[in-house]
Each structure stands twice: as C-alpha cells, then as structure tokens.
Design an enzyme around this catalytic site. Structure first.
Site, PDB file in Angstrom:
ATOM      1  N   ASP A  42       0.859  -1.188   0.000  1.00  0.00           N
ATOM      2  CA  ASP A  42       0.000   0.000   0.000  1.00  0.00           C
ATOM      3  C   ASP A  42       0.890   1.231   0.000  1.00  0.00           C
ATOM      4  OD1 ASP A  42      -1.946   2.080   0.879  1.00  0.00           O
ATOM      5  OD2 ASP A  42      -3.253   0.362   1.260  1.00  0.00           O
ATOM      6  N   SER A  63     -17.069  -2.590  -8.664  1.00  0.00           N
ATOM      7  CA  SER A  63     -18.085  -1.793  -7.971  1.00  0.00           C
ATOM      8  C   SER A  63     -19.407  -1.861  -8.704  1.00  0.00           C
ATOM      9  CB  SER A  63     -17.609  -0.341  -7.929  1.00  0.00           C
ATOM     10  OG  SER A  63     -18.645   0.524  -7.552  1.00  0.00           O
ATOM     11  N   TYR A  75     -14.025   7.528 -12.396  1.00  0.00           N
ATOM     12  CA  TYR A  75     -13.795   6.435 -11.443  1.00  0.00           C
ATOM     13  C   TYR A  75     -14.477   5.161 -11.944  1.00  0.00           C
ATOM     14  CZ  TYR A  75     -14.681   3.337  -7.525  1.00  0.00           C
ATOM     15  OH  TYR A  75     -14.790   2.221  -6.747  1.00  0.00           O
ATOM     16  N   LYS A 104     -13.054   1.225 -13.299  1.00  0.00           N
ATOM     17  CA  LYS A 104     -13.506  -0.118 -12.877  1.00  0.00           C
ATOM     18  C   LYS A 104     -13.954  -0.931 -14.090  1.00  0.00           C
ATOM     19  CE  LYS A 104     -12.567   0.223  -8.598  1.00  0.00           C
ATOM     20  NZ  LYS A 104     -11.403  -0.513  -8.091  1.00  0.00           N
ATOM     21  N   ASP A 158     -26.372  11.319  -9.102  1.00  0.00           N
ATOM     22  CA  ASP A 158     -26.972  10.296  -8.239  1.00  0.00           C
ATOM     23  C   ASP A 158     -28.149   9.611  -8.931  1.00  0.00           C
ATOM     24  OD1 ASP A 158     -25.350  10.312  -6.062  1.00  0.00           O
ATOM     25  OD2 ASP A 158     -26.715  11.392  -4.733  1.00  0.00           O
TER      26      ASP A 158
HETATM   27  P1  NAD Z   1      -9.495   2.796   0.560  1.00  0.00           P
HETATM   28  O1  NAD Z   1      -9.100   4.094  -0.063  1.00  0.00           O
HETATM   29  O2  NAD Z   1      -9.731   2.767   2.017  1.00  0.00           O
HETATM   30  O3  NAD Z   1      -8.409   1.672   0.202  1.00  0.00           O
HETATM   31  C1  NAD Z   1      -7.680   1.687  -1.000  1.00  0.00           C
HETATM   32  C2  NAD Z   1      -6.216   1.551  -0.619  1.00  0.00           C
HETATM   33  O4  NAD Z   1      -5.430   1.563  -1.798  1.00  0.00           O
HETATM   34  C3  NAD Z   1      -5.737   2.696   0.264  1.00  0.00           C
HETATM   35  O5  NAD Z   1      -5.119   2.162   1.416  1.00  0.00           O
HETATM   36  C4  NAD Z   1      -4.743   3.429  -0.618  1.00  0.00           C
HETATM   37  O6  NAD Z   1      -3.690   4.003   0.151  1.00  0.00           O
HETATM   38  C5  NAD Z   1      -4.276   2.343  -1.548  1.00  0.00           C
HETATM   39  N1  NAD Z   1      -3.786   2.769  -2.875  1.00  0.00           N
HETATM   40  C6  NAD Z   1      -4.382   3.567  -3.790  1.00  0.00           C
HETATM   41  N2  NAD Z   1      -3.631   3.656  -4.884  1.00  0.00           N
HETATM   42  C7  NAD Z   1      -2.538   2.884  -4.690  1.00  0.00           C
HETATM   43  C8  NAD Z   1      -1.394   2.563  -5.460  1.00  0.00           C
HETATM   44  N3  NAD Z   1      -1.212   3.075  -6.678  1.00  0.00           N
HETATM   45  N4  NAD Z   1      -0.474   1.724  -4.935  1.00  0.00           N
HETATM   46  C9  NAD Z   1      -0.615   1.217  -3.694  1.00  0.00           C
HETATM   47  N5  NAD Z   1      -1.675   1.491  -2.910  1.00  0.00           N
HETATM   48  C10 NAD Z   1      -2.631   2.307  -3.405  1.00  0.00           C
HETATM   49  O7  NAD Z   1     -10.774   2.273  -0.225  1.00  0.00           O
HETATM   50  P2  NAD Z   1     -11.706   1.026   0.074  1.00  0.00           P
HETATM   51  O8  NAD Z   1     -13.051   1.548   0.375  1.00  0.00           O
HETATM   52  O9  NAD Z   1     -11.043   0.097   0.995  1.00  0.00           O
HETATM   53  O10 NAD Z   1     -11.789   0.406  -1.391  1.00  0.00           O
HETATM   54  C11 NAD Z   1     -10.998  -0.698  -1.801  1.00  0.00           C
HETATM   55  C12 NAD Z   1     -11.302  -1.007  -3.253  1.00  0.00           C
HETATM   56  O11 NAD Z   1     -12.696  -1.286  -3.375  1.00  0.00           O
HETATM   57  C13 NAD Z   1     -11.014   0.147  -4.212  1.00  0.00           C
HETATM   58  O12 NAD Z   1     -10.513  -0.389  -5.413  1.00  0.00           O
HETATM   59  C14 NAD Z   1     -12.382   0.751  -4.440  1.00  0.00           C
HETATM   60  O13 NAD Z   1     -12.461   1.412  -5.684  1.00  0.00           O
HETATM   61  C15 NAD Z   1     -13.270  -0.470  -4.381  1.00  0.00           C
HETATM   62  N6  NAD Z   1     -14.672  -0.167  -4.015  1.00  0.00           N
HETATM   63  C16 NAD Z   1     -14.930   0.542  -2.879  1.00  0.00           C
HETATM   64  C17 NAD Z   1     -16.252   0.859  -2.567  1.00  0.00           C
HETATM   65  C18 NAD Z   1     -16.582   1.691  -1.351  1.00  0.00           C
HETATM   66  O14 NAD Z   1     -17.668   2.276  -1.304  1.00  0.00           O
HETATM   67  N7  NAD Z   1     -15.725   1.762  -0.333  1.00  0.00           N
HETATM   68  C19 NAD Z   1     -17.306   0.432  -3.387  1.00  0.00           C
HETATM   69  C20 NAD Z   1     -16.993  -0.331  -4.523  1.00  0.00           C
HETATM   70  C21 NAD Z   1     -15.669  -0.617  -4.828  1.00  0.00           C
HETATM   71  N1  UFG Z   2     -26.347  10.975   0.489  1.00  0.00           N
HETATM   72  C1  UFG Z   2     -26.920  12.060   1.134  1.00  0.00           C
HETATM   73  N2  UFG Z   2     -26.104  12.909   1.813  1.00  0.00           N
HETATM   74  C2  UFG Z   2     -24.746  12.751   1.887  1.00  0.00           C
HETATM   75  C3  UFG Z   2     -24.172  11.628   1.235  1.00  0.00           C
HETATM   76  C4  UFG Z   2     -24.991  10.759   0.532  1.00  0.00           C
HETATM   77  O1  UFG Z   2     -28.129  12.235   1.092  1.00  0.00           O
HETATM   78  O2  UFG Z   2     -24.062  13.583   2.504  1.00  0.00           O
HETATM   79  C5  UFG Z   2     -27.210  10.001  -0.211  1.00  0.00           C
HETATM   80  C6  UFG Z   2     -26.927   9.878  -1.702  1.00  0.00           C
HETATM   81  O3  UFG Z   2     -27.675  10.835  -2.422  1.00  0.00           O
HETATM   82  C7  UFG Z   2     -27.356   8.440  -1.965  1.00  0.00           C
HETATM   83  C8  UFG Z   2     -27.027   7.708  -0.661  1.00  0.00           C
HETATM   84  O4  UFG Z   2     -26.942   8.723   0.328  1.00  0.00           O
HETATM   85  O5  UFG Z   2     -28.741   8.382  -2.158  1.00  0.00           O
HETATM   86  C9  UFG Z   2     -25.703   6.957  -0.710  1.00  0.00           C
HETATM   87  O6  UFG Z   2     -24.651   7.827  -1.116  1.00  0.00           O
HETATM   88  P1  UFG Z   2     -23.117   7.406  -1.021  1.00  0.00           P
HETATM   89  O7  UFG Z   2     -22.321   8.568  -1.495  1.00  0.00           O
HETATM   90  O8  UFG Z   2     -22.825   6.870   0.330  1.00  0.00           O
HETATM   91  O9  UFG Z   2     -23.011   6.175  -2.004  1.00  0.00           O
HETATM   92  P2  UFG Z   2     -23.311   6.077  -3.580  1.00  0.00           P
HETATM   93  O10 UFG Z   2     -24.275   4.968  -3.750  1.00  0.00           O
HETATM   94  O11 UFG Z   2     -23.651   7.378  -4.170  1.00  0.00           O
HETATM   95  O12 UFG Z   2     -21.867   5.717  -4.138  1.00  0.00           O
HETATM   96  C10 UFG Z   2     -21.181   4.562  -3.673  1.00  0.00           C
HETATM   97  C11 UFG Z   2     -19.670   4.750  -3.797  1.00  0.00           C
HETATM   98  C12 UFG Z   2     -19.295   4.831  -5.230  1.00  0.00           C
HETATM   99  C13 UFG Z   2     -19.830   3.649  -5.975  1.00  0.00           C
HETATM  100  C14 UFG Z   2     -21.316   3.538  -5.779  1.00  0.00           C
HETATM  101  C15 UFG Z   2     -21.869   2.301  -6.432  1.00  0.00           C
HETATM  102  O13 UFG Z   2     -19.267   5.942  -3.178  1.00  0.00           O
HETATM  103  O14 UFG Z   2     -17.887   4.804  -5.341  1.00  0.00           O
HETATM  104  O15 UFG Z   2     -21.594   3.456  -4.378  1.00  0.00           O
HETATM  105  O16 UFG Z   2     -21.259   1.186  -5.894  1.00  0.00           O
HETATM  106  F1  UFG Z   2     -19.572   3.832  -7.284  1.00  0.00           F
END
Ligand code: NAD
Ligand code: UFG
Length: 335
Positions: free
Chosen positions: A30, A123, A147, A151, A293
């Site tokens: 990381d 995602s 973003y 993916k 959204d």
């Molecule tokens: P996060 O940011 O907490 O974790 C991602 C980690 O990757 C971080 O620790 C960051 O430091 C590291 N990183 C980023 N770029 C890097 C690089 N080039 N080399 C080495 N390390 C690197 O995010 P998360 O929520 O744990 O998400 C993990 C994965 O799941 C991501 O690929 C994210 O896109 C995907 N994902 C997350 C969500 C969500 O809502 N959290 C939803 C769908 C998919």
């Molecule tokens: N929302 C609010 N107020 C806020 C934040 C969010 O009302 O301050 C609402 C949004 O409008 C939505 C819901 O809460 O209806 C969830 O929002 P999030 O931002 O928590 O999540 P999203 O579903 O918009 O997006 C997430 C991840 C994206 C991913 C997507 C689909 O952030 O990276 O889910 O997996 F692409």
C-alpha cells in the site's frame, strides 16, 4: 501467502482480519495515499498475528516485482485504487493513471512470477443507472464518471487476459455500498477531509463534528423520496473475499459476482438506524439532488449465494452500531 494490494485501506484491512482468522497469511502492499500504517498495526492487534507491510506503489514495477521475489505469493486481492467519484471528475488523468497503471503493472508482475489467481475490487458503479432492480450480473454496464470507467476498463482488461491465457483464474467482485466497522471498534472507515459517502458523514454528524446531514433530494421515485442503496456490512464484504478465494481453486477463467445484501435502504431509514445506534437525534436538512446520483440501486446477490456459499449476515442496524463504536472510540480516526 496472499498479497493484498491496498490492504491498509477500509475494505482491505477488514478482509485481512477475516483471512488471518481463517489461517491464511497475508502481505500488504500500500502506498498509504488514503490509509495509515496504524490500520495494519490494528489488524495485528485484533488477530494476534504479524502482517508484513510494504509501503510502495502498485504502479512501481520494481517494487511490485520485489514483493513477488521476496514472498511466496499464491494469489492476489487487488484493492488498491482511488475511489472518490467527485475527485475523479475533477482529476481524471490522476484516476486513469493510478487505477489502470496499478492494475496493468500488477498483472504483468503476476504473470512474470507465475501467479495467476486474482480477485479484483470492482463496484456496482459499473451498472450506472440500472433499468431494473435488483441488479444481477448480466445487467447492462454503463458508467457515468472517470472512477467508474476505471472499474469498467479494469474488468475488461481482466476479461481479455483470461480469454487469451486460460491459466489465469480471476474473480471480479462488484461491491454495493460497504458500511460499518469491525465489531472490536479497532478498525473502520477513516476518510480524509469531509466525507462524501452517507455513512461516514452521518457518523461525523452523530459525533458533533459536522453540524447536520444534507439529504441529497427527497423527490426520487422511492417510498420516502430519498435515495435507496444496498448497504453491506464491511465484515460481510470481507468474508465475501474469503469465499471468493476459496472458490478460485475450482474456477475456470473469469467469474463475476455481486456482493450485496439484496435489500435497499433509504437515506432517511439509514438516519433512523443510526439514531438508534448512537442514542440521539441526527440533525438533517433536505437539499437538492447531488449531480450524477440515481434513485435506487440494490443487488441480486443470488449468484454469490449459490456459487460462493456466501451471504450477507449483518443488518444495517448492526452496521450502524459498529460504525458508531468505531467513531466513538476513534474520533480522529487513526490519527
Ligand atoms: P481505501 O481508499 O480505504 O483503500 C484503497 C487503498 O489503496 C488505500 O489504502 C490506498 O492508500 C491504496 N492505494 C491507492 N492507490 C494505490 C497505489 N497506486 N499503490 C498502492 N496502494 C494504493 O478504499 P476502500 O473503500 O477500501 O476500497 C478498496 C477497493 O474497493 C477500491 O478499489 C475501491 O475502488 C473499491 N470499491 C470501494 C467501494 C466503497 O464504497 N468503499 C465500493 C466499490 C468498490
Ligand atoms: N447521500 C446524502 N447525503 C450525503 C451523502 C450521501 O443524502 O451527505 C445520499 C446519496 O444521495 C445516496 C445515498 O446517500 O442516495 C448513498 O450515497 P453514497 O455517497 O454513500 O453512495 P453512492 O451509492 O452514491 O456511491 C457509492 C460509492 C461509489 C460507488 C457507488 C456504487 O461511493 O464509489 O456506491 O457502488 F460507485
């Protein structure tokens, strides 16, 4: 030994715990761009096991090759990536460079090292605004921001790789909305700056660190007018990775699985659950919709239920209780 890229992050750290608890050994790579060493130390504290951490970038070929040379890696879970939708719109080149370069560099290093078992963090964003819910894996794919495009392209690269080289076994996991924290209260989500996502935002309001929640629109075509999402406890999501890795050995080529609960929860329902968890009202104000959204998004997790033997077990209420425990015990996150 399993390599977890991005293993210091939110989902990676929880997955490390579940893997270590089941007897796997893990090494984390990381660059700490969105995480801290402390998260890995806490994983060690929870599990009582050591977790080697390589602080380095997945886009750095030398670093990645050295990880494979120095550790006996059998399979990789590739979490590393940047994930903020809004930031990806304002910094598209940074997102494409980081997320695609990391994947390509990793895949080349894996191939060179003869390690061809990979689980990739995708995602539900790849479904865009779905025509119908619940969303099953064959649904149409369309993305609306850089973003999401990283993916979708990442998935495509890995499909092409398995088509060309049958010795690769790759699982694409499409996560719905991960929320909550480990029940120990030792690890959780620690966003920099003001959170973009609903749960970390509510947590900060509940803790009195932000004045009120902005509800982004209450005129959607949903039961209470607010957005509906599939909130999945991060421990369930972590266990989904354990199931995917267990299944990889019997798999041929590429498989894709939704990881979600199958149930939608509105913004106002989430607020109510969090109020129950923290024991006091959460101030909120309804404002305009947020650009980009969608109204409703929830998974059909049937394929993962059947083929991986995995299903989400925690409720949204439990996720709120765990998020609140983490927030209360760590008001400044890992800092
Ligand atoms: P996060 O940011 O907490 O974790 C991602 C980690 O990757 C971080 O620790 C960051 O430091 C590291 N990183 C980023 N770029 C890097 C690089 N080039 N080399 C080495 N390390 C690197 O995010 P998360 O929520 O744990 O998400 C993990 C994965 O799941 C991501 O690929 C994210 O896109 C995907 N994902 C997350 C969500 C969500 O809502 N959290 C939803 C769908 C998919
Ligand atoms: N929302 C609010 N107020 C806020 C934040 C969010 O009302 O301050 C609402 C949004 O409008 C939505 C819901 O809460 O209806 C969830 O929002 P999030 O931002 O928590 O999540 P999203 O579903 O918009 O997006 C997430 C991840 C994206 C991913 C997507 C689909 O952030 O990276 O889910 O997996 F692409």
């Amino acid at each position: 030994m399993l390599l977890l890229t991005g293993g210091a992050g939110y989902i990676g750290s929880h997955t490390a715990v579940e893997l270590l608890d089941r007897g796997h050994r893990v090494v984390v790579l990381d660059n700490l761009v969105n995480s801290s060493v402390e998260a890995v130390r806490r994983v060690e504290k929870i599990t009582g096991q050591q977790v080697p951490l390589v602080v380095g970038d997945c886009t750095d070929r030398e670093v990645v090759e050295r990880v494979f040379a120095e550790h006996d890696i059998e399979a990789v879970v590739h979490f590393a990536g940047l994930k903020a939708v809004g930031e990806s719109v304002s910094q598209p080149l940074r997102y494409y460079r980081n997320n695609l370069d990391a994947l390509l560099t990793l895949a080349e290093a894996m191939d060179a090292a003869g390690v061809r078992d990979l689980v990739f963090s995708s995602s539900a964003t790849v479904y865009g605004d779905p025509e119908t819910v619940p969303i099953a894996e064959p649904s149409a794919l369309r993305v609306t921001n850089p973003y999401g495009a990283t993916k979708l392209f990442g998935e495509r690269i890995l499909e092409d790789l398995t088509a060309a080289s049958p010795d690769w076994r790759i699982t694409l996991l499409r996560y719905f909305n991960p929320v909550g924290a480990h029940p120990s209260g030792l690890i959780g989500e620690d966003p920099n700056d003001i959170p973009n996502n609903l749960f970390p935002y509510i947590s900060k309001v509940a803790a009195g660190r932000l004045p009120e929640l902005n509800v982004f629109g209450d005129d959607y075509d949903t039961p209470d007018g607010t957005g509906v999402r599939d909130y999945l406890h991060v421990v369930d999501l972590a266990r989904g990775h354990v199931a995917a890795l267990d299944h990889l050995g019997d798999q041929e080529g590429l498989e894709v699985f939704n990881l979600g609960t199958g149930t939608g929860t509105s913004v106002l329902e989430a607020v109510r659950h969090f109020e129950e968890a923290c024991g006091h009202p959460i101030p909120y104000r309804v404002g305009p919709r947020r650009d980009g959204d969608i109204a409703t998004c929830f998974a059909d997790p049937g394929k993962a239920n059947r083929q991986l033997g995995w299903r989400a077990e925690h409720t949204v209420a439990q996720a709120c209780a765990d998020a609140w425990r983490w927030q209360s015990a760590n008001p400044d996150g890992y800092a």
